[in-house]
Every structure is written in structure tokens, then in C-alpha cells.
Design an enzyme around this catalytic site. Structure first.
Site, mmCIF file in Angstrom:
data_model
loop_
_atom_site.group_PDB
_atom_site.id
_atom_site.type_symbol
_atom_site.label_atom_id
_atom_site.label_comp_id
_atom_site.label_asym_id
_atom_site.label_seq_id
_atom_site.Cartn_x
_atom_site.Cartn_y
_atom_site.Cartn_z
ATOM 1 N N LYS A 1 7.270 -14.540 5.113
ATOM 2 C CA LYS A 1 8.042 -13.707 6.068
ATOM 3 C C LYS A 1 9.317 -14.664 6.745
ATOM 4 O O LYS A 1 10.272 -14.129 6.965
ATOM 5 C CB LYS A 1 7.540 -13.288 7.172
ATOM 6 N N LYS B 1 3.586 -6.191 -3.859
ATOM 7 C CA LYS B 1 2.586 -5.186 -2.745
ATOM 8 C C LYS B 1 3.415 -3.995 -2.419
ATOM 9 O O LYS B 1 4.892 -4.248 -2.018
ATOM 10 C CB LYS B 1 2.249 -6.070 -1.794
ATOM 11 N N LYS C 1 6.373 -2.060 3.554
ATOM 12 C CA LYS C 1 7.289 -1.327 4.684
ATOM 13 C C LYS C 1 8.764 -1.801 4.381
ATOM 14 O O LYS C 1 9.811 -0.968 4.811
ATOM 15 C CB LYS C 1 6.672 -1.735 6.082
HETATM 16 P P1 AMP Z 1 0.889 -3.747 8.587
HETATM 17 O O1 AMP Z 1 1.584 -2.685 8.275
HETATM 18 O O2 AMP Z 1 1.151 -5.197 7.927
HETATM 19 O O3 AMP Z 1 0.372 -3.996 10.048
HETATM 20 O O4 AMP Z 1 -0.529 -3.563 7.860
HETATM 21 C C1 AMP Z 1 -1.636 -2.780 8.395
HETATM 22 C C2 AMP Z 1 -2.747 -2.651 7.556
HETATM 23 O O5 AMP Z 1 -2.578 -1.875 6.110
HETATM 24 C C3 AMP Z 1 -3.456 -3.895 7.145
HETATM 25 O O6 AMP Z 1 -4.896 -3.771 7.398
HETATM 26 C C4 AMP Z 1 -3.036 -4.288 5.818
HETATM 27 O O7 AMP Z 1 -3.955 -4.981 5.210
HETATM 28 C C5 AMP Z 1 -2.978 -3.044 5.157
HETATM 29 N N1 AMP Z 1 -2.039 -3.007 4.136
HETATM 30 C C6 AMP Z 1 -0.498 -3.171 4.243
HETATM 31 N N2 AMP Z 1 -0.011 -2.899 2.859
HETATM 32 C C7 AMP Z 1 -1.378 -2.757 2.099
HETATM 33 C C8 AMP Z 1 -1.106 -2.348 0.598
HETATM 34 N N3 AMP Z 1 0.101 -2.328 -0.001
HETATM 35 N N4 AMP Z 1 -2.097 -2.192 0.132
HETATM 36 C C9 AMP Z 1 -3.494 -1.863 0.785
HETATM 37 N N5 AMP Z 1 -3.404 -2.384 2.237
HETATM 38 C C10 AMP Z 1 -2.279 -2.590 2.733
#
Ligand code: AMP
Ligand code: TRP
Length: 352
Positions: A116, A208, A211
Site C-alpha cells: 500500500k 487479487k 476495491k
Molecule cells: P477489506 O475490504 O480490505 O476491509 O477486506 C474485508 C474482508 O474481505 C477481509 O476479511 C478480507 O480478507 C476479505 N477480502 C478482501 N478481498 C478479498 C478477495 N479478493 N478474496 C477473498 N477475500 C477478500
């Protein structure tokens, strides 16, 4: 050994574009945990979000949108505790104490910070660097025993375990003297797994789903309508071979592996079972079935999110009620931590 009751905690950042990876890797599994006999806390981690710049008006909207996604997916705010992090002061307070427990060397190993911060590391916020310490505080303010997350959070959860263990060791005498036995914090279990612990980009099976990917076609957003979902699945990158009939045949075929994993997770089954049905066939037929399944599950979820977001007063009331209930658990934990550390503090209102 001190005894800990099962308590589930997880968080999602309100940073926009909630996608299929967030749903399958995290939110869908939050709903499953709720069906078990544990107290669950699900937190919209707004203090984590501002480790990168967020527009203030958008941040508010996005906090409500993540809350709406929780509710639309089936999290019951009476049964589980749904709240946003900044409403409960224990998170920031405990994070400071943990800043003094965690070591620079531990944080220097965190790969998410490196990703990041990018090349201009000198210009990254201190919050971005300390991010995993705040995450440990989120979890341990409730002495949570289980944390469902996607695969990308594994390293952060290892750090949480290291912080809990170092705190328990460093303060072992004081912990015992205050009547907490030989451990104050549990060593939290990460719950990472299932066929979609790491959902990949629809445009590149080695990246991956995220967002922040500039291509909207790389992800299925939870607010996408049926047409958008169908378009994105049909355009998803594949390779020229038919689907294999065994899971071993997915090796070296990241796009095929990803689509099969997504199908399995949406259908609550395994890659094996999906290949038993579609192995040997062309991608076009499989994609048709995937469109149908994805639309069946995601279109109503997106519609319900939109309905909920249109009633911000209801969302805010859920968050406020959740924050009060979260605070009732976290505040006494913080009091106990202050006693263990040796602070002089205001009289305790409730005890752990
Ligand atoms: P975040 O949006 O970074 O706060 O992620 C929220 C949750 O979604 C966390 O548990 C991440 O590990 C999960 N997550 C985010 N991106 C992915 C992905 N591409 N595949 C599986 N889990 C994800
Ligand atoms: N770091 C997590 C993510 O980006 C979000 C998060 C913050 C979290 N605090 C948490 C997840 C505590 C689980 C438990 O996905």
C-alpha cells in the site's frame, strides 16, 4: 490456563466498491458464524480506512454502505453486534498500549504495508504503518477467540497472536496478581478457508480481486445489477482448454481455478463437486451457469443494500445500538488492561 468463551470478531473497511471477494471471503462467512452458538461482533473499521486518504462525505456514505451489506447479507443486528470502530474508544486506547508491545521488526515484515505504501514509503502515514496494531486492538479489546477473514489477512492475524502472547508474557506477574490466571488475552484462531478465501481478478487470475483495481470489469461489485454481473462474467478472462474433470487439472490455470472456486463458494460446495458437473465442457456453458447462480444470489443482495442505504437513519440507529453493546464489553477489558499495565485510572464501573 485462563478460560475464554468463544467470541467471533471481524472487520471490513469502508473504502468503497465492496465486491464478490469481500462477500465470499468474509461477509458470507460472518453470516455462517452467526448461526453457531457464539457472540459475534462485526465492525466497520473506519479508523483503518483513514490510513489512506478518504473524502469525508464519501467516508460517511461508505460506512453506511458496508453496514447495509452486512444487514442485506443476513447479519441480524439483534443477535450479532454491528458497529463502526470510531464509536468505541477502547480500540484506539488499546492500540496505543499495543504500540508499546509490538516491535518495529515485526511491523517491518508486513507485506500489506509495503504494497500500500508503494515506492514513496517516506510519504506514507504513520497510521498505515501501525495499521496491524490497531487490528490487534480491535480483536483483543473483546478478547475474541475466532476471526473469519480472507487469505490476505493471514499475516496480520499472526501479528495479533504475537502481540497477545508478548503482552501475556511481559505482564505475567501483574496478570496473575490481578486475578486473571496465566493469560489475559487469548491466542486468536484465524478462520481462513473455503473455496473462495482468495478471489482473484476477473481480468487477471494472478491478481487479487480488489476495491482499488482501476478496471471495474476486474470485480463484481455487490451493487452491480443483473446485466452488469452477466457482462462481467461473460467477459472474464479464460484459457482455450475445456474445464478439467479433476481439481489437479486446475494447476497452472489461475483463471479457470478462480471461476470454479467462485462457483463452488456461491453454491456452498467444493471445486471437486463443480468439476464433477462441468469438467470436460467448454467455458461458455460453465459461464452461463455461473451467471445464473451469481445473479440469483447477488442481485437481491444488491437491491436490498440500495433499499437500506436509502434509510440512513435506520442504519445509524443500528450502528449506535451496536456501539453501546460493543463498548459494554470493551470498556471493562480496557480497565483491566490499565490495571495490569500499572496505570492509575478512574474507578471501574463494571468488571471483567
Ligand atoms: P477489506 O475490504 O480490505 O476491509 O477486506 C474485508 C474482508 O474481505 C477481509 O476479511 C478480507 O480478507 C476479505 N477480502 C478482501 N478481498 C478479498 C478477495 N479478493 N478474496 C477473498 N477475500 C477478500
Ligand atoms: N484489515 C482488515 C482488512 O483489510 C480489516 C480489519 C480491521 C479486520 N480490523 C480487523 C479484520 C479485525 C478482522 C479483525 O480486510
Amino acid at each position: 490456563m485462563a478460560a475464554f468463551n468463544d467470541l467471533v470478531f471481524s472487520g471490513v473497511q469502508p473504502t468503497g466498491n465492496l465486491h464478490l471477494g469481500n462477500y465470499l471471503g468474509a461477509v458470507k462467512r460472518f453470516v455462517e458464524m452467526q448461526a453457531r452458538d457464539a457472540q459475534c461482533l462485526y465492525c466497520v473499521v473506519d479508523m483503518h480506512a483513514i490510513t489512506l486518504w478518504q473524502d469525508p462525505a464519501e467516508l460517511k456514505t461508505q460506512i453506511r454502505e458496508v453496514t447495509a451489506a452486512f444487514l442485506a447479507a443476513g447479519i441480524d443486528p439483534k443477535r450479532s453486534i454491528v458497529f463502526n470502530q470510531s464509536q468505541v474508544p477502547a480500540h484506539a486506547e488499546l492500540a496505543w498500549i499495543f504500540n508499546c508491545v509490538a516491535r518495529l521488526g515485526w511491523l517491518n515484515r508486513m507485506t500489506q504495508f509495503k504494497d500500500k505504501a508503494g515506492k514513496d514509503r517516506e510519504n506514507a502515514s504513520i497510521g498505515l504503518y501501525a495499521y496491524p496494531v490497531l487490528m490487534a486492538a480491535d480483536i483483543l479489546a473483546y478478547r475474541a477467540t475466532h476471526v473469519p477473514v480472507g487469505e490476505d489477512q493471514k499475516q496480520h492475524l499472526e501479528l495479533t497472536r504475537d502481540i497477545a502472547q508478548k503482552f501475556n508474557n511481559d505482564f505475567s506477574g501483574s496478570i496473575a496478581a490481578h486475578g486473571h490466571g496465566d493469560a489475559f488475552f487469548p491466542v486468536t484462531e484465524p478462520l481462513i478457508g473455503g473455496p473462495a478465501a482468495r478471489v482473484m481478478s476477473l481480468r487477471d487470475g494472478t491478481k487479487k480481486m480488489s476495491k482499488s483495481d482501476p478496471s471495474d470489469n476486474s470485480r463484481i461489485n455487490l451493487t452491480d445489477d443483473a446485466d452488469a454481473i452477466a457482462n462481467k462474467v461473460r467477459k472474464a478472462k479464460t484459457d482455450p482448454e475445456p474445464l478439467p474433470s479433476e481439481v489437479a487439472g486446475l494447476a497452472g490455470r489461475p483463471e479457470a481455478d478462480n471461476l470454479v472456486g467462485i462457483f463452488a463458494a456461491l453454491k456452498d460446495t467444493t471445486r471437486e463437486a463443480v468439476l464433477a458437473d462441468y469438467g470436460g465442457g467448454q467455458f461458455s456453458a460453465f459461464k452461463g451457469a455461473l451467471v445464473e447462480l451469481a445473479v440469483e444470489i447477488l442481485a437481491p443482495l444488491g437491491a436490498e443494500m440500495k433499499r437500506l442505504v436509502a434509510e440512513p437513519e435506520h442504519i445509524d440507529a443500528v450502528l449506535f445500538d451496536g456501539a453501546e453493546r460493543a463498548d459494554a464489553i470493551a470498556a471493562p477489558t480496557l480497565d483491566a488492561v490499565k490495571d495490569i499495565v500499572g496505570f492509575v485510572r478512574r474507578p471501574r464501573l463494571r468488571s471483567v
